[in-house]
Design a protein around this motif. Sequence first.
Motif, PDB file in Angstrom:
ATOM      1  N   ALA A  75      19.967 -36.183  12.984  1.00  0.00           N
ATOM      2  CA  ALA A  75      19.889 -35.367  14.023  1.00  0.00           C
ATOM      3  C   ALA A  75      19.111 -35.840  15.310  1.00  0.00           C
ATOM      4  O   ALA A  75      18.460 -36.819  14.985  1.00  0.00           O
ATOM      5  N   ARG A  76      19.400 -35.412  16.452  1.00  0.00           N
ATOM      6  CA  ARG A  76      18.547 -35.735  17.636  1.00  0.00           C
ATOM      7  C   ARG A  76      18.188 -34.595  18.269  1.00  0.00           C
ATOM      8  O   ARG A  76      18.659 -33.707  18.357  1.00  0.00           O
ATOM      9  N   TYR A  77      16.844 -34.942  19.093  1.00  0.00           N
ATOM     10  CA  TYR A  77      16.247 -34.086  19.930  1.00  0.00           C
ATOM     11  C   TYR A  77      16.137 -34.812  21.353  1.00  0.00           C
ATOM     12  O   TYR A  77      16.232 -36.186  21.387  1.00  0.00           O
ATOM     13  N   LEU A  78      16.054 -34.111  22.185  1.00  0.00           N
ATOM     14  CA  LEU A  78      15.900 -34.746  23.678  1.00  0.00           C
ATOM     15  C   LEU A  78      14.617 -34.658  24.148  1.00  0.00           C
ATOM     16  O   LEU A  78      13.865 -33.505  24.231  1.00  0.00           O
ATOM     17  N   LEU A  79      14.006 -35.527  24.931  1.00  0.00           N
ATOM     18  CA  LEU A  79      12.432 -35.616  25.432  1.00  0.00           C
ATOM     19  C   LEU A  79      12.810 -35.704  26.876  1.00  0.00           C
ATOM     20  O   LEU A  79      13.173 -36.926  27.208  1.00  0.00           O
ATOM     21  N   VAL A  80      12.378 -35.048  27.518  1.00  0.00           N
ATOM     22  CA  VAL A  80      12.243 -34.965  29.194  1.00  0.00           C
ATOM     23  C   VAL A  80      10.832 -34.531  29.839  1.00  0.00           C
ATOM     24  O   VAL A  80      10.580 -33.530  29.478  1.00  0.00           O
ATOM     25  N   GLY A  81      10.149 -35.553  29.952  1.00  0.00           N
ATOM     26  CA  GLY A  81       8.816 -35.707  30.536  1.00  0.00           C
ATOM     27  C   GLY A  81       8.090 -34.997  29.075  1.00  0.00           C
ATOM     28  O   GLY A  81       8.155 -35.558  28.156  1.00  0.00           O
ATOM     29  N   ASP A  82       7.448 -34.000  29.125  1.00  0.00           N
ATOM     30  CA  ASP A  82       6.621 -33.526  28.068  1.00  0.00           C
ATOM     31  C   ASP A  82       7.567 -32.065  27.501  1.00  0.00           C
ATOM     32  O   ASP A  82       6.789 -31.405  26.677  1.00  0.00           O
ATOM     33  N   THR A  83       8.569 -31.975  27.774  1.00  0.00           N
ATOM     34  CA  THR A  83       9.520 -31.027  27.198  1.00  0.00           C
ATOM     35  C   THR A  83      10.775 -31.652  26.366  1.00  0.00           C
ATOM     36  O   THR A  83      11.140 -32.306  26.672  1.00  0.00           O
ATOM     37  N   ALA A  84      10.582 -31.013  24.946  1.00  0.00           N
ATOM     38  CA  ALA A  84      11.618 -31.472  24.179  1.00  0.00           C
ATOM     39  C   ALA A  84      12.641 -30.420  23.830  1.00  0.00           C
ATOM     40  O   ALA A  84      12.170 -29.144  24.019  1.00  0.00           O
ATOM     41  N   TYR A  85      13.890 -30.775  23.494  1.00  0.00           N
ATOM     42  CA  TYR A  85      15.134 -29.974  23.367  1.00  0.00           C
ATOM     43  C   TYR A  85      15.501 -29.939  22.006  1.00  0.00           C
ATOM     44  O   TYR A  85      16.034 -31.322  21.877  1.00  0.00           O
ATOM     45  N   VAL A  86      15.378 -29.040  21.237  1.00  0.00           N
ATOM     46  CA  VAL A  86      15.972 -29.163  20.010  1.00  0.00           C
ATOM     47  C   VAL A  86      17.330 -28.336  19.775  1.00  0.00           C
ATOM     48  O   VAL A  86      17.348 -27.065  20.134  1.00  0.00           O
ATOM     49  N   GLU A  87      18.353 -28.730  18.991  1.00  0.00           N
ATOM     50  CA  GLU A  87      19.556 -28.066  18.833  1.00  0.00           C
ATOM     51  C   GLU A  87      19.465 -27.914  17.297  1.00  0.00           C
ATOM     52  O   GLU A  87      19.702 -28.773  16.583  1.00  0.00           O
ATOM     53  N   SER A  88      19.292 -26.506  16.969  1.00  0.00           N
ATOM     54  CA  SER A  88      19.210 -26.299  15.398  1.00  0.00           C
ATOM     55  C   SER A  88      20.491 -26.676  14.791  1.00  0.00           C
ATOM     56  O   SER A  88      20.608 -27.088  13.543  1.00  0.00           O
ATOM     57  N   ALA A  89      21.593 -26.399  15.446  1.00  0.00           N
ATOM     58  CA  ALA A  89      22.869 -26.726  14.683  1.00  0.00           C
ATOM     59  C   ALA A  89      23.108 -28.201  14.225  1.00  0.00           C
ATOM     60  O   ALA A  89      23.772 -28.370  13.307  1.00  0.00           O
TER      61      ALA A  89
END
Length: 366
Positions: A75-89
Amino acid sequence: MHIVIAPDKFAGTLSALEAARAVADGWRSVDPSARIDLVPLSDGGPGFVEVLHTALGGTLREASVTGPLGEPVTARYLLVGDTAYVESAQACGLHLVPAGRRDPARTTSAGVGELLALAVADGAGTVVVGLGGSSTNDAGAGLLAALGATPAADLARGGGALADIDKVDVAPAREAVAGVRLVAATDVDNPLLGLHGASAVFGPQKGADPALVQRLDLALTAFADRADSEGAARSEPGAGAAGGLGFALLLLGGAVESGIGLVLDAVGLAGRLASADLVVTGEGSFDSQSLRGKLPHGVARLAGEHAVPCVVTAGRVAVGRAEAAAAGITETYSLVESAGSVAAAMEHPARELRDLAASVARRWSR
């Protein structure tokens, strides 16, 4: 003519980006001079990270985490600055479970918690978790276990095991995310329990028969009694999202925000519509739920604010003309109707969507 093409995924066949490209190809075959702006979208479910990475850039982090059946998945998550985006699916999605093994009493959300922990360790001060498309019905117990809640082994065994747990300690999980802003990105407003809760509404989509739905709702009630002694989080709108992952994030101090709104802001759709002549959106099934806040409805609402006509190209259309018009949809077009059958639409979805888009373009191009 300036066309904004802004679809969601066509579940099981095309990603949002693939759908957008197919519509663009079909349109250009009729009107090569059209100015086309591709804006693939997501409401927090599958495609959430891909869409945001396209819009925001940032760094993708890849990891092996516990899948819904306990086996490792990538799985992958996205880091933009100090905000991370996680896709539960990506960690517990229904697409990760073969049809013959779907059992929401056993599937776990532990991998989502592992992704969240990795994002926090990576320095994220805010973690946005996109909810949707899950195979789980464990009220986020697996997520909490991965962050340190106890008894971890029992919490990670799926929703069916929650009725047998005598005591739950969420404090270690809260400590693991102390100081981190958590956001549950979803447009589902279901509570955790009851007739409109996670088990009753979404359990059947994940393989639960009526008896299992009732057993899971009782198990989640028992878990909520132990984990949420004040009883506040379980009734919050969105607590039932993604099999109750919303509940777990609320327990950790998180907030529910509109997944559609978050994505539309991130891609700057309002600004991109300002000079548009038409917006084309779509999804796999455009039905009554689509009019209760799903992505095409959000796109249509924003298009209406800019006086831009909005049309829907969908795999299946189960909404009448009057209902669609009331939601701001100018016209709807069905892939199944255009292809002649469900089988034909599913066999070559990109080709059929291109052909449908070409037909739409002949009607709208000027």
